[in-house]
Design a protein around this motif. Structure first.
Motif, PDB file in Angstrom:
ATOM      1  N   ALA A 178       6.434 -21.057 -41.903  1.00 22.32           N
ATOM      2  CA  ALA A 178       5.811 -20.100 -42.774  1.00 22.32           C
ATOM      3  C   ALA A 178       6.722 -19.181 -42.931  1.00 22.32           C
ATOM      4  O   ALA A 178       6.699 -18.304 -43.945  1.00 22.32           O
ATOM      5  CB  ALA A 178       4.777 -19.467 -42.064  1.00 22.32           C
ATOM      6  N   THR A 179       7.603 -18.743 -41.900  1.00 20.33           N
ATOM      7  CA  THR A 179       8.725 -17.652 -42.402  1.00 20.33           C
ATOM      8  C   THR A 179       9.522 -18.126 -43.356  1.00 20.33           C
ATOM      9  O   THR A 179      10.070 -17.524 -44.262  1.00 20.33           O
ATOM     10  CB  THR A 179       9.782 -17.467 -41.087  1.00 20.33           C
ATOM     11  N   VAL A 180      10.136 -19.331 -43.514  1.00 23.66           N
ATOM     12  CA  VAL A 180      10.711 -19.907 -44.626  1.00 23.66           C
ATOM     13  C   VAL A 180       9.850 -19.802 -46.049  1.00 23.66           C
ATOM     14  O   VAL A 180      10.257 -19.437 -47.104  1.00 23.66           O
ATOM     15  CB  VAL A 180      11.164 -21.512 -44.548  1.00 23.66           C
ATOM     16  N   GLY A 181       8.725 -20.333 -45.910  1.00 30.98           N
ATOM     17  CA  GLY A 181       7.717 -20.259 -47.093  1.00 30.98           C
ATOM     18  C   GLY A 181       7.472 -18.868 -47.434  1.00 30.98           C
ATOM     19  O   GLY A 181       7.281 -18.488 -48.700  1.00 30.98           O
ATOM     20  N   GLN A 182       7.409 -17.941 -46.552  1.00 32.24           N
ATOM     21  CA  GLN A 182       7.677 -16.415 -47.075  1.00 32.24           C
ATOM     22  C   GLN A 182       8.884 -15.790 -47.426  1.00 32.24           C
ATOM     23  O   GLN A 182       8.861 -14.781 -47.899  1.00 32.24           O
ATOM     24  CB  GLN A 182       7.057 -15.617 -45.864  1.00 32.24           C
ATOM     25  N   ALA A 183       9.625 -16.703 -47.678  1.00 33.97           N
ATOM     26  CA  ALA A 183      11.148 -16.429 -48.015  1.00 33.97           C
ATOM     27  C   ALA A 183      12.082 -15.259 -47.185  1.00 33.97           C
ATOM     28  O   ALA A 183      12.433 -14.336 -47.803  1.00 33.97           O
ATOM     29  CB  ALA A 183      11.205 -15.918 -49.526  1.00 33.97           C
ATOM     30  N   ALA A 203      10.014 -28.224 -39.475  1.00 35.09           N
ATOM     31  CA  ALA A 203       9.977 -26.916 -38.769  1.00 35.09           C
ATOM     32  C   ALA A 203       8.533 -26.590 -38.070  1.00 35.09           C
ATOM     33  O   ALA A 203       7.466 -26.963 -38.664  1.00 35.09           O
ATOM     34  CB  ALA A 203      10.294 -25.719 -39.655  1.00 35.09           C
ATOM     35  N   GLY A 204       8.681 -26.007 -36.725  1.00 39.88           N
ATOM     36  CA  GLY A 204       7.454 -25.610 -36.163  1.00 39.88           C
ATOM     37  C   GLY A 204       6.656 -24.686 -37.155  1.00 39.88           C
ATOM     38  O   GLY A 204       7.293 -24.084 -38.181  1.00 39.88           O
ATOM     39  N   ASP A 205       5.323 -24.650 -37.198  1.00 41.19           N
ATOM     40  CA  ASP A 205       4.383 -23.891 -38.304  1.00 41.19           C
ATOM     41  C   ASP A 205       5.015 -22.512 -38.489  1.00 41.19           C
ATOM     42  O   ASP A 205       4.881 -22.108 -39.532  1.00 41.19           O
ATOM     43  CB  ASP A 205       3.065 -24.235 -37.925  1.00 41.19           C
ATOM     44  N   LYS A 208      17.901 -31.600 -34.377  1.00 45.97           N
ATOM     45  CA  LYS A 208      18.652 -31.540 -35.661  1.00 45.97           C
ATOM     46  C   LYS A 208      18.345 -30.313 -36.419  1.00 45.97           C
ATOM     47  O   LYS A 208      17.608 -29.236 -35.884  1.00 45.97           O
ATOM     48  CB  LYS A 208      18.083 -32.945 -36.650  1.00 45.97           C
ATOM     49  N   ASP A 209      19.242 -29.726 -37.452  1.00 41.22           N
ATOM     50  CA  ASP A 209      18.677 -28.578 -38.263  1.00 41.22           C
ATOM     51  C   ASP A 209      17.388 -28.862 -39.049  1.00 41.22           C
ATOM     52  O   ASP A 209      16.564 -30.157 -38.975  1.00 41.22           O
ATOM     53  CB  ASP A 209      19.608 -28.725 -39.466  1.00 41.22           C
ATOM     54  N   TYR A 243      15.303 -20.233 -38.175  1.00 39.08           N
ATOM     55  CA  TYR A 243      15.277 -21.742 -39.001  1.00 39.08           C
ATOM     56  C   TYR A 243      16.699 -22.075 -38.702  1.00 39.08           C
ATOM     57  O   TYR A 243      17.495 -21.050 -38.123  1.00 39.08           O
ATOM     58  CB  TYR A 243      14.966 -21.386 -40.466  1.00 39.08           C
ATOM     59  N   GLN A 244      17.190 -23.174 -39.043  1.00 39.47           N
ATOM     60  CA  GLN A 244      18.622 -23.777 -38.719  1.00 39.47           C
ATOM     61  C   GLN A 244      19.075 -24.552 -39.891  1.00 39.47           C
ATOM     62  O   GLN A 244      18.396 -25.643 -40.161  1.00 39.47           O
ATOM     63  CB  GLN A 244      18.842 -24.358 -37.305  1.00 39.47           C
ATOM     64  N   LEU A 245      19.987 -24.021 -40.788  1.00 35.04           N
ATOM     65  CA  LEU A 245      20.500 -24.805 -41.679  1.00 35.04           C
ATOM     66  C   LEU A 245      22.248 -25.109 -41.507  1.00 35.04           C
ATOM     67  O   LEU A 245      22.906 -24.072 -41.328  1.00 35.04           O
ATOM     68  CB  LEU A 245      20.390 -24.064 -43.022  1.00 35.04           C
ATOM     69  N   GLU A 246      22.754 -26.286 -41.661  1.00 34.91           N
ATOM     70  CA  GLU A 246      24.009 -26.247 -41.809  1.00 34.91           C
ATOM     71  C   GLU A 246      24.631 -25.868 -40.296  1.00 34.91           C
ATOM     72  O   GLU A 246      25.746 -25.378 -40.267  1.00 34.91           O
ATOM     73  CB  GLU A 246      24.651 -25.799 -43.068  1.00 34.91           C
ATOM     74  N   GLY A 247      23.842 -26.294 -39.483  1.00 40.26           N
ATOM     75  CA  GLY A 247      24.275 -26.060 -37.987  1.00 40.26           C
ATOM     76  C   GLY A 247      24.337 -24.645 -37.702  1.00 40.26           C
ATOM     77  O   GLY A 247      24.921 -24.445 -36.505  1.00 40.26           O
ATOM     78  N   LYS A 248      23.719 -23.637 -38.557  1.00 35.12           N
ATOM     79  CA  LYS A 248      23.754 -22.431 -37.906  1.00 35.12           C
ATOM     80  C   LYS A 248      22.374 -21.904 -37.755  1.00 35.12           C
ATOM     81  O   LYS A 248      21.540 -21.879 -38.740  1.00 35.12           O
ATOM     82  CB  LYS A 248      24.411 -21.659 -39.306  1.00 35.12           C
ATOM     83  N   PRO A 249      22.070 -21.373 -36.669  1.00 34.31           N
ATOM     84  CA  PRO A 249      20.647 -20.713 -36.357  1.00 34.31           C
ATOM     85  C   PRO A 249      20.542 -19.317 -36.990  1.00 34.31           C
ATOM     86  O   PRO A 249      21.604 -18.496 -37.029  1.00 34.31           O
ATOM     87  CB  PRO A 249      20.641 -20.911 -34.950  1.00 34.31           C
ATOM     88  N   THR A 250      19.448 -19.296 -37.451  1.00 36.44           N
ATOM     89  CA  THR A 250      18.988 -17.642 -37.781  1.00 36.44           C
ATOM     90  C   THR A 250      17.877 -17.466 -36.678  1.00 36.44           C
ATOM     91  O   THR A 250      16.883 -18.188 -36.515  1.00 36.44           O
ATOM     92  CB  THR A 250      18.456 -17.524 -39.200  1.00 36.44           C
ATOM     93  N   TYR A 251      18.080 -16.202 -36.216  1.00 36.95           N
ATOM     94  CA  TYR A 251      17.075 -15.873 -34.750  1.00 36.95           C
ATOM     95  C   TYR A 251      16.123 -14.662 -35.266  1.00 36.95           C
ATOM     96  O   TYR A 251      16.111 -14.371 -36.719  1.00 36.95           O
ATOM     97  CB  TYR A 251      18.045 -15.265 -33.891  1.00 36.95           C
TER      98      TYR A 251
END
Length: 494
Positions: free
Chosen positions: A246-251, A240-242, A216-217, A289-297
């Protein structure tokens, strides 16, 4: 329902952190668990320890904060990645201990696959290198070594999962066998371009597709907890994996942004946006991360030993009692000795990928003591980080002048972060909220629950606690990094 419960299941401990709707920490609880080393280079966890410590800390943090289940809008989960479990779908009983990401028992399997010429295809599809680090060969080992496992897997009686899947299975009472795209991307069984399990690689590894969870997303409906766990059902809405959490948490939502997390290991990620960038410098290409079916690499570099080198000073050499003592020792060390520690206790990670290497110390004199070893331990993390960032610069030039955002336990050391800035020759930013891994998981759950804003809005809330600027002159920096390079080459030559 104004709170979000973040579960952070790590390599040495499980934590639960309760956030309010503004993503401020309300309370936290933590519990360590045993590490098992049945043979040299093998690392295992008892699956029941992973689950029991998560359940206990989640209940503890709710009690500490005085928040009942009715006040929790969602649960977000972040976890140690690659660690591999297989369990019985009917009983929920694991067939073996979890094989931890640090474990090197499948090195021979990886070497055989390399010798057969399979690595280019695997790397092209998964973004990963053939290394025991990843889940695929761990799954193969379990199916080959646990009596009857392969036949049961082929009959659909068993389930494979990384730690997130194991926790969700238990939280939902076996109703959900799921994972997210970031964890799937670390198994070496998932095609990160097509966004699906790769049947050819699964066949090559001898992994029946029936074992695998639904992907899933990162912000999605992962199921409801059992009502008896917390007093009512709570939706699990973020995973999300750790390192990705952290990448998301660091914006780090903008291509070119970089973060490095210093936990047991060290993991640097560079956001490359929608561009799936193949590495020519033995980095990993992965999903940030992946949101709304779109991966960010992202490009990722993984160091196996970071905070663990401080644990070695404490538990192995017993020259410190607490991690915080390393800063005072490092300050007192005789700099001119130039002791170099290459902490390849479980092999060297990126960009070397040498699972056969072991740790080494260079430059010892009769006057070398605990202070010099402590300094060398902290410096080793800075040197290894530069290895990663130099490789990122070579793969993707936009990383050349970037600011590095840092988090994790070791980021609390001003000395270590100043040395990191010095050896990188670049600014290092430490945020006000250093619980970025749990924060990322909480944000993803809050986003799905509709109580947190867009990624752009979340990014505007990121706040700097301190920026470390390089103070070391370029000739000194280059000379010291060259000494590190010679030490690594010597270590690989042993």
């Amino acid at each position: 329902m104004t709170h979000i419960l973040a579960i952070d299941q790590g390599t040495t401990s499980s934590r639960a952190i309760l956030f309010d709707a503004g993503l401020r920490v309300v309370a936290s609880a933590q519990e360590e668990f045993a590490q098992h080393y049945p043979h040299p280079g093998w690392v295992e966890h008892d699956p029941s320890d992973l689950w029991s410590t998560v359940a206990a800390t989640a209940r503890a943090v709710m009690e500490k904060a005085g928040v009942r289940a009715e006040g929790i809008a969602a649960i977000g989960i972040t976890n140690q990645r690659e660690t591999t479990l297989i369990w019985d779908r009917a009983t929920g009983q694991p067939i073996h201990n979890a094989i931890v990401w640090q474990d090197r028992r499948t090195a021979d399997i990886c070497e055989a696959l390399k010798a057969a010429g399979h690595e280019p295809m695997i790397t092209a599809r998964t973004g990963l290198l053939l290394d025991p680090y990843f889940s695929a060969t761990k799954v193969k080992w379990l199916l080959d070594h646990v009596e009857g496992a392969r036949a049961r897997a082929e009959a659909g009686e068993l389930a494979f999962g990384t730690v997130d899947s194991w926790l969700i299975w238990n939280l939902t009472g076996g109703r959900a066998h799921v994972t997210d795209a970031t964890n799937a991307a670390r198994t070496m069984l998932y095609n990160i371009a097509t966004g699906a399990w790769d049947a050819e690689i699964c066949g090559l590894m001898g992994v029946p597709m029936a074992l695998l969870p639904e992907v899933k997303d990162c912000a999605a409906d992962f199921g409801m907890t059992r009502a008896d766990l917390f007093g009512r059902e709570i939706p699990i809405l973020g995973v999300a994996g750790d390192q990705q959490a952290a990448t998301v948490g660091q914006a780090c939502f903008t291509p070119g942004m970089m973060k490095s997390t210093y936990g047991t290991g060290c993991f640097a990620l560079l956001n490359t946006g929608s561009d799936l960038v193949p590495s020519t410098n033995r980095l990993l290409t992965t999903i940030a991360y992946q949101l709304e079916g779109k991966p960010t690499y992202a490009l990722e570099g993984s160091i196996f030993i970071a905070g663990a080198v401080v644990q070695w000073l404490r538990d192995g050499l017993k020259i410190i009692r607490h991690a915080s003592e390393t800063q005072g020792l490092a300050e007192a060390a005789e700099e001119a000795q130039g002791v170099i520690l290459v902490p390849a206790f479980t092999g060297l990670g990126a960009p070397y990928w040498r699972p056969d290497c072991r740790g080494a110390v260079y430059g010892l004199t009769r006057n070398s003591g605990p202070a010099e070893l402590a300094r060398a331990a902290l410096e080793s993390v800075g040197y290894q980080t530069r290895d990663l960032l130099d490789a990122m610069r070579a793969d993707w030039g936009a990383a050349a002048d970037g600011i590095l955002r840092v988090d994790g336990g070791m980021s609390a050391s001003d000395w270590a972060m100043q040395f990191l800035s010095d050896i990188l020759g670049a600014p290092v930013d430490r945020p006000q909220v250093t619980e970025t891994t749990a924060l990322g998981a909480a944000y993803l759950a809050g986003l799905q629950a509709g109580i947190c804003g867009t990624p752009a809005e979340f990014a505007r809330s990121w706040a700097l606690e301190r920026r470390f600027q390089p103070q070391m002159d370029a000739p000194t920096r280059d000379a010291r990094y060259a000494r590190w390079g010679r030490a690594v080459q010597a270590t690989m030559g042993v």
